[in-house]
Design a protein around this motif. Sequence first.
Motif, short mmCIF file in Angstrom:
data_model
loop_
_atom_site.label_atom_id
_atom_site.label_comp_id
_atom_site.label_asym_id
_atom_site.label_seq_id
_atom_site.Cartn_x
_atom_site.Cartn_y
_atom_site.Cartn_z
N LYS A 279 0.83 -1.21 0.00
CA LYS A 279 0.00 0.00 0.00
C LYS A 279 0.87 1.26 0.00
O LYS A 279 2.04 1.23 0.35
CB LYS A 279 -0.92 -0.01 1.23
CG LYS A 279 -1.88 -1.18 1.24
CD LYS A 279 -2.70 -1.21 2.52
CE LYS A 279 -3.64 -2.41 2.54
NZ LYS A 279 -4.40 -2.49 3.81
N PRO A 280 0.28 2.40 -0.38
CA PRO A 280 1.03 3.66 -0.34
C PRO A 280 1.36 4.04 1.11
O PRO A 280 0.48 4.08 1.97
CB PRO A 280 0.06 4.67 -0.97
CG PRO A 280 -0.89 3.84 -1.78
CD PRO A 280 -1.04 2.56 -1.02
N VAL A 281 2.65 4.30 1.36
CA VAL A 281 3.10 4.52 2.74
C VAL A 281 4.14 5.63 2.75
O VAL A 281 4.93 5.79 1.80
CB VAL A 281 3.72 3.21 3.31
CG1 VAL A 281 4.40 3.47 4.66
CG2 VAL A 281 2.65 2.15 3.47
N ARG A 282 4.13 6.38 3.84
CA ARG A 282 5.19 7.34 4.14
C ARG A 282 5.93 6.87 5.38
O ARG A 282 5.30 6.53 6.40
CB ARG A 282 4.63 8.74 4.38
CG ARG A 282 5.68 9.73 4.87
CD ARG A 282 5.09 11.08 5.18
NE ARG A 282 6.13 11.99 5.68
CZ ARG A 282 5.95 13.27 5.94
NH1 ARG A 282 4.74 13.82 5.77
NH2 ARG A 282 6.94 14.02 6.38
N ILE A 283 7.27 6.86 5.32
CA ILE A 283 8.10 6.42 6.43
C ILE A 283 8.98 7.58 6.86
O ILE A 283 9.65 8.19 6.03
CB ILE A 283 8.97 5.21 6.03
CG1 ILE A 283 8.07 4.04 5.60
CG2 ILE A 283 9.88 4.78 7.18
CD1 ILE A 283 8.80 2.94 4.90
#
Length: 297
Positions: A279-283
């Motif tokens: 899934k689209p993720v920001r880390i």
Amino acid sequence: MSEPTADPSSPAFSGASTASPLRTAARPAAEFKGLSHPALRLMLNEPDDAAIAAALDALLGDDEDAFEWQPVVVDAARIGTAESVDVGAVVARLRASHLHPVALAGAHGALRGEAERLQLGWLAALPERRGRAAEAAAEAADVPGAAPASSAAAAPAAAAAETSAAAPAQAEPAADAPPAAAPAATQAAMVIERPVRSGQQVYARERDLIVIGDVSPGAEVIADGHVHVYGTLGGRAIAGARGRRDAGIFTLGLRAELVAVSGIYRTFEDGVPAQHAGKPVRISLEADADTLSMRPL
């Protein structure tokens, strides 16, 4: 009197031409030109055929469509003159994964006949190209036995030791002292408009990195600023490689093996958590702690 009509099958109607292609008199029909083209470089680090086979299986996996016949130079410079290696088995394994071995580099003379038999080019030893910044990024990416970010309280010193010979290892900041601010990336972002394949490494020094495509397992994407992957992130991603704490990793599909921001890292030996997998993720780093956070985009 009626106008004459054109024959649809005629060249004049279709726009086709029966004339031969134009040639410039000064240009020969065929000629050699110099070429600088990216190729994968397979380093053979020891003359153990079983260990090499196991390493190739781990690198290449079972996906025959991952490489699209990319050229590969097999680098045997680290194999001693008194040692031997089954180059034929290496070549066969690469070809089975739709890679195209084109040359043997840095090998001792005893392997020249084998290179000719396999129809491989013969190259002198290739330069190591271990610049200070590239070495820092490569060592930062190669974190053996890395622990999850949840145990990051013990990790910063180890992670810092892995980062660079270019920059001194950073001591773990005191709990009551604010971390030193790293210089922000100021150059225009590096844009890679193709997938990054297994075994490849891309490093954006003092800038952000944008990959338009997938990052395959076994590949590494590294930036001193942010890392953006407009595709599936299946390899390793390192943002803030030189200590920028506000850097982040952004991807449209998280399948990573390792992610790291400013030396704080997390591995996914058992796979990405189900709520974020694919899934689209920001880390990014938590503002007041040396822990990574993963949030939906």
